[in-house]
Design a protein around this motif. Structure first.
Motif, PDB file in Angstrom:
ATOM      1  N   TYR A   1      31.416  31.277  31.029  1.00 58.11           N
ATOM      2  CA  TYR A   1      31.206  32.490  31.982  1.00 58.11           C
ATOM      3  C   TYR A   1      31.828  32.191  33.178  1.00 58.11           C
ATOM      4  CZ  TYR A   1      27.854  33.577  28.158  1.00 58.11           C
ATOM      5  OH  TYR A   1      27.639  33.985  27.078  1.00 58.11           O
ATOM      6  N   LEU A   2      32.069  33.319  34.012  1.00 57.04           N
ATOM      7  CA  LEU A   2      32.441  33.424  35.322  1.00 57.04           C
ATOM      8  C   LEU A   2      31.997  34.449  36.104  1.00 57.04           C
ATOM      9  CD1 LEU A   2      34.080  32.056  37.613  1.00 57.04           C
ATOM     10  CD2 LEU A   2      36.004  33.711  37.114  1.00 57.04           C
ATOM     11  N   GLN A   3      30.990  34.109  36.865  1.00 53.95           N
ATOM     12  CA  GLN A   3      30.014  35.164  37.498  1.00 53.95           C
ATOM     13  C   GLN A   3      30.863  35.315  39.050  1.00 53.95           C
ATOM     14  OE1 GLN A   3      27.469  37.253  36.732  1.00 53.95           O
ATOM     15  NE2 GLN A   3      27.737  38.209  38.522  1.00 53.95           N
ATOM     16  N   MET A   4      31.075  36.458  39.186  1.00 57.45           N
ATOM     17  CA  MET A   4      31.829  36.579  40.585  1.00 57.45           C
ATOM     18  C   MET A   4      31.045  37.863  41.325  1.00 57.45           C
ATOM     19  SD  MET A   4      35.835  37.040  38.895  1.00 57.45           S
ATOM     20  CE  MET A   4      35.750  38.812  37.973  1.00 57.45           C
ATOM     21  N   ASN A   5      30.696  37.264  42.383  1.00 57.21           N
ATOM     22  CA  ASN A   5      29.951  38.125  43.374  1.00 57.21           C
ATOM     23  C   ASN A   5      30.556  38.303  44.815  1.00 57.21           C
ATOM     24  OD1 ASN A   5      27.815  38.010  41.337  1.00 57.21           O
ATOM     25  ND2 ASN A   5      26.911  36.159  42.422  1.00 57.21           N
ATOM     26  N   LYS A   6      30.348  39.201  45.347  1.00 57.58           N
ATOM     27  CA  LYS A   6      30.619  39.656  46.773  1.00 57.58           C
ATOM     28  C   LYS A   6      32.426  39.837  46.562  1.00 57.58           C
ATOM     29  CE  LYS A   6      26.946  37.066  49.070  1.00 57.58           C
ATOM     30  NZ  LYS A   6      26.802  36.312  50.022  1.00 57.58           N
ATOM     31  N   LEU A   7      32.866  40.463  45.541  1.00 58.35           N
ATOM     32  CA  LEU A   7      34.048  40.639  45.235  1.00 58.35           C
ATOM     33  C   LEU A   7      34.940  41.107  46.429  1.00 58.35           C
ATOM     34  CD1 LEU A   7      34.034  41.344  41.588  1.00 58.35           C
ATOM     35  CD2 LEU A   7      35.444  39.435  42.347  1.00 58.35           C
ATOM     36  N   LYS A   8      36.409  40.542  46.573  1.00 61.47           N
ATOM     37  CA  LYS A   8      37.171  41.257  47.554  1.00 61.47           C
ATOM     38  C   LYS A   8      38.366  41.791  46.894  1.00 61.47           C
ATOM     39  CE  LYS A   8      35.628  37.214  50.660  1.00 61.47           C
ATOM     40  NZ  LYS A   8      36.243  36.312  51.396  1.00 61.47           N
TER      41      LYS A   8
ATOM     42  N   VAL B   1      36.170  47.279  40.252  1.00 61.89           N
ATOM     43  CA  VAL B   1      34.795  47.030  40.847  1.00 61.89           C
ATOM     44  C   VAL B   1      35.097  47.301  42.310  1.00 61.89           C
ATOM     45  CG1 VAL B   1      35.069  44.953  41.175  1.00 61.89           C
ATOM     46  CG2 VAL B   1      32.617  45.815  41.221  1.00 61.89           C
ATOM     47  N   GLN B   2      34.204  47.873  43.201  1.00 58.80           N
ATOM     48  CA  GLN B   2      34.319  48.101  44.514  1.00 58.80           C
ATOM     49  C   GLN B   2      34.037  46.755  45.394  1.00 58.80           C
ATOM     50  OE1 GLN B   2      31.775  51.340  45.907  1.00 58.80           O
ATOM     51  NE2 GLN B   2      33.344  52.662  45.714  1.00 58.80           N
ATOM     52  N   ALA B   3      34.929  46.811  46.339  1.00 60.15           N
ATOM     53  CA  ALA B   3      34.702  45.531  47.009  1.00 60.15           C
ATOM     54  C   ALA B   3      32.963  45.127  47.529  1.00 60.15           C
ATOM     55  CB  ALA B   3      35.201  45.655  48.434  1.00 60.15           C
ATOM     56  N   GLY B   4      32.816  43.980  47.349  1.00 60.04           N
ATOM     57  CA  GLY B   4      31.253  43.687  47.522  1.00 60.04           C
ATOM     58  C   GLY B   4      30.412  43.754  46.094  1.00 60.04           C
TER      59      GLY B   4
ATOM     60  N   TYR C   1      45.421  25.061  26.081  1.00 60.28           N
ATOM     61  CA  TYR C   1      44.996  26.145  25.451  1.00 60.28           C
ATOM     62  C   TYR C   1      44.736  27.340  26.584  1.00 60.28           C
ATOM     63  CZ  TYR C   1      44.076  23.082  21.642  1.00 60.28           C
ATOM     64  OH  TYR C   1      44.246  21.934  20.630  1.00 60.28           O
ATOM     65  N   TRP C   2      45.270  28.389  26.446  1.00 66.96           N
ATOM     66  CA  TRP C   2      45.166  29.560  27.275  1.00 66.96           C
ATOM     67  C   TRP C   2      44.620  30.920  26.471  1.00 66.96           C
ATOM     68  CZ3 TRP C   2      45.884  29.133  32.520  1.00 66.96           C
ATOM     69  CH2 TRP C   2      46.417  27.786  32.965  1.00 66.96           C
ATOM     70  N   GLY C   3      43.895  31.580  27.108  1.00 67.92           N
ATOM     71  CA  GLY C   3      43.555  33.038  26.664  1.00 67.92           C
ATOM     72  C   GLY C   3      44.679  34.051  27.007  1.00 67.92           C
ATOM     73  N   GLN C   4      44.380  35.496  26.738  1.00 66.90           N
ATOM     74  CA  GLN C   4      45.443  36.401  27.013  1.00 66.90           C
ATOM     75  C   GLN C   4      45.039  36.998  28.381  1.00 66.90           C
ATOM     76  OE1 GLN C   4      42.568  36.643  25.338  1.00 66.90           O
ATOM     77  NE2 GLN C   4      41.848  38.763  26.122  1.00 66.90           N
ATOM     78  N   GLY C   5      43.938  36.848  28.965  1.00 66.46           N
ATOM     79  CA  GLY C   5      43.708  37.031  30.224  1.00 66.46           C
ATOM     80  C   GLY C   5      42.915  38.321  30.356  1.00 66.46           C
ATOM     81  N   THR C   6      42.215  38.502  31.303  1.00 70.77           N
ATOM     82  CA  THR C   6      41.495  39.916  31.498  1.00 70.77           C
ATOM     83  C   THR C   6      41.757  40.486  32.935  1.00 70.77           C
ATOM     84  OG1 THR C   6      39.329  41.100  31.195  1.00 70.77           O
ATOM     85  CG2 THR C   6      39.438  38.825  32.171  1.00 70.77           C
ATOM     86  N   GLN C   7      42.156  41.658  33.162  1.00 64.98           N
ATOM     87  CA  GLN C   7      42.437  42.315  34.457  1.00 64.98           C
ATOM     88  C   GLN C   7      41.064  42.336  35.231  1.00 64.98           C
ATOM     89  OE1 GLN C   7      45.463  43.172  35.894  1.00 64.98           O
ATOM     90  NE2 GLN C   7      44.103  43.266  37.811  1.00 64.98           N
ATOM     91  N   VAL C   8      41.055  42.226  36.756  1.00 67.54           N
ATOM     92  CA  VAL C   8      39.990  42.582  37.357  1.00 67.54           C
ATOM     93  C   VAL C   8      40.778  43.271  38.711  1.00 67.54           C
ATOM     94  CG1 VAL C   8      38.533  41.409  39.086  1.00 67.54           C
ATOM     95  CG2 VAL C   8      38.620  40.488  36.923  1.00 67.54           C
ATOM     96  N   THR C   9      40.137  44.286  38.970  1.00 70.20           N
ATOM     97  CA  THR C   9      40.633  44.884  40.159  1.00 70.20           C
ATOM     98  C   THR C   9      39.430  45.551  41.102  1.00 70.20           C
ATOM     99  OG1 THR C   9      42.659  45.794  38.603  1.00 70.20           O
ATOM    100  CG2 THR C   9      41.974  47.000  40.674  1.00 70.20           C
ATOM    101  N   VAL C  10      39.703  44.881  42.353  1.00 69.94           N
ATOM    102  CA  VAL C  10      38.760  45.081  43.369  1.00 69.94           C
ATOM    103  C   VAL C  10      39.182  46.255  44.388  1.00 69.94           C
ATOM    104  CG1 VAL C  10      37.266  44.066  45.071  1.00 69.94           C
ATOM    105  CG2 VAL C  10      37.952  42.825  43.088  1.00 69.94           C
ATOM    106  N   SER C  11      38.658  47.391  44.425  1.00 74.01           N
ATOM    107  CA  SER C  11      39.158  48.105  45.403  1.00 74.01           C
ATOM    108  C   SER C  11      38.405  48.203  46.833  1.00 74.01           C
ATOM    109  CB  SER C  11      38.845  49.863  44.753  1.00 74.01           C
ATOM    110  OG  SER C  11      37.421  50.043  44.552  1.00 74.01           O
ATOM    111  N   SER C  12      39.087  48.664  47.722  1.00 72.71           N
ATOM    112  CA  SER C  12      38.441  48.496  48.985  1.00 72.71           C
ATOM    113  C   SER C  12      37.843  49.698  49.394  1.00 72.71           C
ATOM    114  CB  SER C  12      39.592  48.276  50.024  1.00 72.71           C
ATOM    115  OG  SER C  12      40.601  49.280  49.830  1.00 72.71           O
TER     116      SER C  12
END
Length: 119
Positions: A80-87, A12-15, A108-119
């Motif tokens: 859920y994790l709602q993430m806004n105004k991503l940096k 996702v893009q920044a913001g 207990y842990w999940g396997q993870g999910t990648q979040v990439t924020v582009s500038s």
């Protein structure tokens, strides 16, 4: 067997915004605390936010306070994790975790999910 399965990550893009989901199964989570953590490349895993399964008692790290919101749907056994105004600095692998409310250790842990924020 307890399973925590994250989904919703992406690029996702920044913001911009993303919503992560954590589907929990294998037991009842009454009396548990559900948390989100993240780990960026070359850095240690860090706490992001948590919520009691009852829905009461949320905590946020200073770095995400006011931008991220944790919630849960008991009927769907999902957090859920709602993430806004991503940096760009939010870029990390995000993990869902669970612990008994009377313990400080997430067991207990999940396997993870990648979040990439582009500038």
């Amino acid at each position: 067997q307890v399973q925590l399965v994250e989904s919703g990550g992406g690029l996702v893009q920044a913001g911009g915004s993303l919503r992560l989901s954590c589907a929990a199964s294998g037991r009842t989570f009454d009396g548990y605390v559900m948390g989100w953590f993240r780990q960026a490349p070359g850095k240690e895993r860090e706490f992001v936010t948590s919520i009691r399964w009852s829905g009461l008692g949320t905590l946020y790290s200073d770095s995400v306070k006011g931008r991220f919101t944790i919630s849960r749907d008991n009927a769907k056994n999902t957090v859920y994790l709602q993430m806004n105004k991503l940096k760009p600095e939010d870029t990390a692998v995000y993990y869902c975790a669970a612990r008994v409310a009377t313990s400080y250790e997430y067991t207990y842990w999940g396997q993870g999910t990648q979040v990439t924020v582009s500038s």
